[in-house]
Design a protein around this motif. Structure first.
Motif, mmCIF file in Angstrom:
data_model
loop_
_atom_site.group_PDB
_atom_site.id
_atom_site.type_symbol
_atom_site.label_atom_id
_atom_site.label_comp_id
_atom_site.label_asym_id
_atom_site.label_seq_id
_atom_site.Cartn_x
_atom_site.Cartn_y
_atom_site.Cartn_z
ATOM 1 N N GLY A 8 1.315 4.511 -12.071
ATOM 2 C CA GLY A 8 0.677 4.448 -10.908
ATOM 3 C C GLY A 8 1.956 3.851 -9.825
ATOM 4 N N ALA A 9 2.907 3.826 -9.929
ATOM 5 C CA ALA A 9 4.115 3.337 -9.280
ATOM 6 C C ALA A 9 3.988 3.910 -7.810
ATOM 7 C CB ALA A 9 5.483 3.410 -9.714
ATOM 8 N N PRO A 10 3.720 5.004 -7.721
ATOM 9 C CA PRO A 10 3.572 5.514 -6.190
ATOM 10 C C PRO A 10 2.285 5.212 -5.718
ATOM 11 C CG PRO A 10 3.829 7.343 -7.694
ATOM 12 C CD PRO A 10 3.903 6.186 -8.575
ATOM 13 N N LEU A 11 1.301 5.098 -6.256
ATOM 14 C CA LEU A 11 -0.056 4.511 -5.893
ATOM 15 C C LEU A 11 0.110 2.993 -5.419
ATOM 16 C CD1 LEU A 11 -2.982 4.869 -4.990
ATOM 17 C CD2 LEU A 11 -3.264 4.575 -7.442
ATOM 18 N N ALA A 12 0.779 2.117 -6.298
ATOM 19 C CA ALA A 12 0.853 0.691 -5.922
ATOM 20 C C ALA A 12 1.775 0.812 -4.565
ATOM 21 C CB ALA A 12 1.677 0.012 -7.156
ATOM 22 N N ARG A 13 2.858 1.245 -4.675
ATOM 23 C CA ARG A 13 3.738 1.159 -3.277
ATOM 24 C C ARG A 13 3.199 1.583 -2.209
ATOM 25 N NH1 ARG A 13 8.510 3.444 -6.933
ATOM 26 N NH2 ARG A 13 9.855 1.425 -6.811
ATOM 27 N N LEU A 14 2.018 2.722 -2.321
ATOM 28 C CA LEU A 14 1.365 3.354 -1.110
ATOM 29 C C LEU A 14 0.260 2.194 -0.570
ATOM 30 C CD1 LEU A 14 -0.274 6.555 -1.458
ATOM 31 C CD2 LEU A 14 -1.689 4.616 -0.818
ATOM 32 N N GLU A 15 -0.252 1.647 -1.695
ATOM 33 C CA GLU A 15 -1.496 0.411 -1.242
ATOM 34 C C GLU A 15 -0.856 -0.668 -0.495
ATOM 35 O OE1 GLU A 15 -4.705 -0.150 -4.110
ATOM 36 O OE2 GLU A 15 -3.721 1.210 -5.356
ATOM 37 N N GLY A 16 0.390 -1.262 -1.146
ATOM 38 C CA GLY A 16 1.155 -2.395 -0.640
ATOM 39 C C GLY A 16 1.538 -2.031 0.853
#
Ligand code: HEM
Length: 413
Positions: A367-375
């Protein structure tokens, strides 16, 4: 004194020694001085070994090498779970964490099933959801015209709404879903008591029932969401119903409190380091840099664990088959050998080496791309809408070993 620790989905028993100090409250509140000692000890004499034979790797080079080495896995060499050895009570593992607890080839097969949930087109959809939800949450906080809790009012509801979109969970279930997410997330740090086990069992039972229903529904009316993909996999014989239920459960747990901590840790670090919040407020396009620096400086997931599948030597680490190694991700991220002045939070840092906050190797955070996006969305909109954001009281820290981030963070716009 024995502490039980779950890392990477495993509960590990530790006895009073340097590694176990991390379990004690003062060190859990600030583990960084302990990591520095463990790194220094490792450089002088090799990785520190705990009383129970568990070894901790603390330097960037050794953490990275262990994560990449295929001779180590998350299960024992014969495929058994660490817990089935009988050295920890079975109540320690009431939650099946799917990918986090399996090695190849099962791991490869199951990871492939979840991958489409993070395809670029899906990510664009989650970005729209994250922007809409963040705007709504900030509107509500601003309407209050006074202090609010950054965690309860933004950092916690945002990821749960995004994961609900990822799994396409209907709105009516969102509140229950958030409760289960909180309960299951708490299991990442080990299980505290029989009451905690009962709470986890209630949560997993509830989730199984909900996902069971959703799988049936999507089987009849497939959509683009991951549950539809999983329903297809069960029908096609690539996965069992239990496996896909556990995978759906993992997506909820893995993406919830980790992201909450990222947002909380970022704001906290910027408020504590002079000039950093004002720099972001002056240029909200620095939000992505703030996310990377927070992942390095105050990693939401501090550590994981691996087990040797054979006798191995990885750099300065020697492990006998089936012995465990505690992989201190957050210590690697403060290693002065790769990060200059590592204890300083700096939005403008040029990262010489990638941080290891998302782990590495086969289990690198899906989920790294999603975590980065949300942050990025949360911090950018916060900086745009509340440029004068400042602390409004004492934060309540989470007393935990694996997950790190404030439980409450009072702020005012
Ligand atoms: C695995 C960190 C957000 C899904 C991992 C691991 C770490 C991590 C350290 C690997 C553990 C190990 O090597 O044993 C984080 C952090 C996040 C975050 C710091 C937020 C800042 C997310 C999100 C999702 C997600 C938003 C998805 C909704 C997963 C999954 C795995 C994983 C499915 C298992 C991968 C595997 O075992 O193959 N995460 N994560 N994570 N993460 Fe994340």
């Amino acid at each position: 004194r024995i502490g039980a620790m779950r890392a990477g989905g495993y509960a590990l028993a530790l006895r009073g020694d340097r590694v176990a100090r991390l379990l004690h409250r003062p060190w859990r509140l600030d583990p960084y001085p302990v990591y520095a000692q463990l790194r220094a000890a490792q450089l002088a004499r090799g990785p520190v070994r705990s009383g129970t034979g568990l070894t901790a790797v603390a330097t960037h080079a050794s953490v990275e090498a262990v994560l990449r080495d295929r001779r180590l896995g998350v299960r024992l060499s014969d495929g058994r779970s660490r817990l089935s050895q009988g050295d920890a009570p079975s109540l320690m593992e009431p939650v099946d964490l799917s990918l986090l607890t399996v090695d190849p080839p099962d791991h490869t097969r199951l990871r492939r099933l979840a991958q489409p949930a993070f395809a670029p087109r899906r990510l664009a959809h989650y970005r729209a959801v994250a922007e809409q939800v963040t705007t709504e949450l900030l509107d509500r906080a601003l309407a209050r015209r006074g202090p609010f809790d950054l965690v309860a009012d933004l950092a916690s509801p945002l990821p749960i709404r995004v994961i609900s979109a990822l799994l396409d969970v209907p709105d009516v279930d969102a509140e229950r879903f958030a409760r289960w997410g909180l309960a299951l997330g708490s299991s990442l740090d080990g299980v505290r008591s029989p009451a905690h086990v009962r709470e986890l069992t209630r949560a997993t039972d509830g989730m199984r029932a909900l996902f069971g229903q959703l799988l049936e529904q999507r089987r009849a009316h497939p959509g683009e969401d991951v549950i539809s993909t999983l329903a297809g996999a069960v029908d096609g014989g690539t996965a069992t119903a239990d496996e896909v239920l556990a995978l759906a459960q993992l997506l909820l747990v893995a993406g919830f409190e980790t992201t909450t901590n990222l947002i909380g840790n970022a704001v906290q670090a910027m408020h504590r380091t002079p000039g950093q919040w004002t720099a972001l407020a002056a240029d909200p396009s620095l939000a992505a840099a703030a996310v990377e620096e927070t992942l390095r400086y105050d990693s939401p997931v501090q550590l994981t664990a691996r087990f040797a599948h054979e006798d191995v030597e990885v750099g300065d680490l020697r492990l006998c088959r089936d012995s465990g190694v505690l992989v201190l991700l957050a210590s690697a991220n403060r290693d002065p050998a790769v990060h200059a002045d590592p204890d300083r939070f700096d939005l403008h840092r040029e990262q010489a080496a990638p941080h290891l906050a998302f782990s590495g190797g086969a289990h690198y955070c899906l989920g790294a791309p999603l975590a980065r996006l949300e942050g990025e969305v949360a911090l950018r909109l916060l900086a745009e809408r509340m440029p004068r954001l400042r602390p409004a009281g004492s934060p309540v820290p989470r007393v935990a070993t694996v997950l790190r981030g404030p439980l409450q963070l009072p702020v005012t716009a």
